[in-house]
Design a protein around this motif. Structure first.
Motif, PDB file in Angstrom:
ATOM      1  N   LEU A 134       0.984  -1.199   0.063  1.00 27.41           N
ATOM      2  CA  LEU A 134      -0.071  -0.092  -0.060  1.00 27.41           C
ATOM      3  C   LEU A 134       0.762   1.502  -0.033  1.00 27.41           C
ATOM      4  O   LEU A 134       0.540   2.257  -0.814  1.00 27.41           O
ATOM      5  CB  LEU A 134      -1.152  -0.246   1.158  1.00 27.41           C
ATOM      6  N   ILE A 135       1.785   1.277   0.699  1.00 26.86           N
ATOM      7  CA  ILE A 135       2.699   2.257   0.852  1.00 26.86           C
ATOM      8  C   ILE A 135       3.522   2.562  -0.656  1.00 26.86           C
ATOM      9  O   ILE A 135       3.555   3.719  -1.094  1.00 26.86           O
ATOM     10  CB  ILE A 135       3.882   2.271   1.733  1.00 26.86           C
ATOM     11  N   LEU A 136       3.776   1.447  -1.134  1.00 24.38           N
ATOM     12  CA  LEU A 136       4.542   1.326  -2.525  1.00 24.38           C
ATOM     13  C   LEU A 136       3.552   1.999  -3.765  1.00 24.38           C
ATOM     14  O   LEU A 136       3.874   2.867  -4.224  1.00 24.38           O
ATOM     15  CB  LEU A 136       4.987   0.081  -2.948  1.00 24.38           C
ATOM     16  N   VAL A 137       2.299   1.480  -3.494  1.00 21.74           N
ATOM     17  CA  VAL A 137       1.357   2.027  -4.608  1.00 21.74           C
ATOM     18  C   VAL A 137       1.010   3.278  -4.504  1.00 21.74           C
ATOM     19  O   VAL A 137       0.769   3.920  -5.374  1.00 21.74           O
ATOM     20  CB  VAL A 137       0.239   0.991  -4.372  1.00 21.74           C
ATOM     21  N   GLY A 138       0.696   3.746  -3.304  1.00 22.51           N
ATOM     22  CA  GLY A 138       0.613   5.320  -2.948  1.00 22.51           C
ATOM     23  C   GLY A 138       1.535   6.306  -3.122  1.00 22.51           C
ATOM     24  O   GLY A 138       1.437   7.444  -3.511  1.00 22.51           O
ATOM     25  N   THR A 139       2.861   5.706  -3.104  1.00 21.81           N
ATOM     26  CA  THR A 139       3.993   6.794  -3.179  1.00 21.81           C
ATOM     27  C   THR A 139       4.674   6.756  -4.468  1.00 21.81           C
ATOM     28  O   THR A 139       4.957   7.805  -5.057  1.00 21.81           O
ATOM     29  CB  THR A 139       5.197   6.275  -2.262  1.00 21.81           C
ATOM     30  N   VAL A 140       4.601   5.567  -5.203  1.00 22.80           N
ATOM     31  CA  VAL A 140       5.273   5.311  -6.545  1.00 22.80           C
ATOM     32  C   VAL A 140       4.855   6.522  -7.536  1.00 22.80           C
ATOM     33  O   VAL A 140       5.716   6.993  -8.130  1.00 22.80           O
ATOM     34  CB  VAL A 140       5.371   4.058  -6.981  1.00 22.80           C
ATOM     35  N   PRO A 141       3.678   6.677  -7.627  1.00 25.00           N
ATOM     36  CA  PRO A 141       3.214   7.836  -8.775  1.00 25.00           C
ATOM     37  C   PRO A 141       3.966   9.306  -8.448  1.00 25.00           C
ATOM     38  O   PRO A 141       4.226   9.681  -9.362  1.00 25.00           O
ATOM     39  CB  PRO A 141       1.784   7.868  -8.472  1.00 25.00           C
ATOM     40  N   VAL A 142       3.972   9.478  -7.095  1.00 19.61           N
ATOM     41  CA  VAL A 142       4.678  10.826  -6.890  1.00 19.61           C
ATOM     42  C   VAL A 142       5.979  10.819  -7.226  1.00 19.61           C
ATOM     43  O   VAL A 142       6.655  11.874  -7.890  1.00 19.61           O
ATOM     44  CB  VAL A 142       4.495  11.009  -5.502  1.00 19.61           C
ATOM     45  N   ILE A 143       6.738   9.835  -7.096  1.00 17.46           N
ATOM     46  CA  ILE A 143       8.022   9.520  -7.573  1.00 17.46           C
ATOM     47  C   ILE A 143       8.298   9.662  -9.088  1.00 17.46           C
ATOM     48  O   ILE A 143       9.157  10.267  -9.769  1.00 17.46           O
ATOM     49  CB  ILE A 143       9.054   8.382  -6.888  1.00 17.46           C
TER      50      ILE A 143
END
Length: 260
Positions: A134-143
């Protein structure tokens, strides 16, 4: 000398602002603007912190909850950076990769991470994997978006000069594009760490038996508002410390930022 004095003044202003905020909080508590059960006084919150540090809550110590949350954030956020930066570079440099990935990126980006929790729980249970995902899915678009923005923002003049001097594409990437994109990547990381904490706390509120989000939820169900406030403050402090850590790494990796 002037910069050092200015830094001391800024730190002093921050300390004064925090003291004033606590003083206003104490005054509001004394005047009973809100019932004590809804807004405990600073002293009550301090006692709750001492209790958490000495005895813990719900069979868990505060340090255990802090540690497990930090580990989850570290793994998920690092995974998002390691995945998002190469994808962003590829999308910015290759139109085919951009056309393939961008529809999925734009589909995932506006969906609140909280919406993925039921699916992740059904697919992976309530262990560590769904929280990290969940952390990865939520954060990766920002990166990814930050990386694309950095590549697109590379000054055309720098690219033209490099090509005129006979630089290869690999050299252009290494010495022109990468230094230009690094500031945007670190900016995206600073934004992303806040998103990562939002995702983690959301996951721990629903599908966890330890962690700071779980602590806030568990104490809230028992109307232990002072403990809830302690949990919120600890989350804020840890998030701020991680953001400061990213700033420190950025100052070492991108020392020219703000000077060119």
């Amino acid at each position: 000398m002037g910069a050092r004095v200015g830094g001391h003044v800024h730190r002093l202003a921050t300390i004064i602002a925090l003291i004033c905020a606590v003083a206003v909080w104490q005054i509001v508590s004394i005047l009973h603007v809100f019932p004590p059960i809804a807004l405990p006084s600073p002293t009550a919150v301090w006692r709750a912190l001492v209790l958490l540090l000495s005895q813990g809550y719900g069979g868990r110590s505060l340090f255990e909850d802090m540690w497990i949350s930090v580990v989850r954030i570290g793994i998920g956020f690092l995974g998002a950076v390691l995945l998002g930066v190469p994808i962003g570079l590829g999308m910015a440099r290759n139109p085919l990769i951009f056309r393939v990935i961008d529809p999925f990126l734009q589909f995932v980006r506006p969906v609140p991470p909280l919406a993925y929790i039921p699916l992740l729980v059904v697919w992976f249970g309530i262990g560590e994997l769904p929280k990290i995902l969940l952390i990865l899915v939520g954060t990766v678009p920002v990166i990814i978006i930050g990386t694309i923005s950095g590549v697109k923002g590379t000054p055309a003049l720098r690219l033209s000069v490099a090509r005129t001097l006979g630089a290869s594409e690999a050299q252009i990437f290494r010495y022109v594009i990468l230094p230009s994109v690094l500031p945007e990547i670190f900016t995206a990381m600073r934004v992303g760490i806040g998103v990562a904490w939002t995702c983690l706390v959301a996951a721990e509120l629903i599908a966890a038996d330890q962690g700071l989000g779980w602590l806030v939820q568990y104490a809230g169900q028992a109307l232990q508002v002072a403990i809830v406030i302690v949990g919120i403050i600890v989350i804020g402090i840890l998030g701020y410390c991680m953001e400061l850590l990213i700033r420190v790494v950025e100052s070492r990796a991108v020392p020219w930022r703000g000077h060119t």
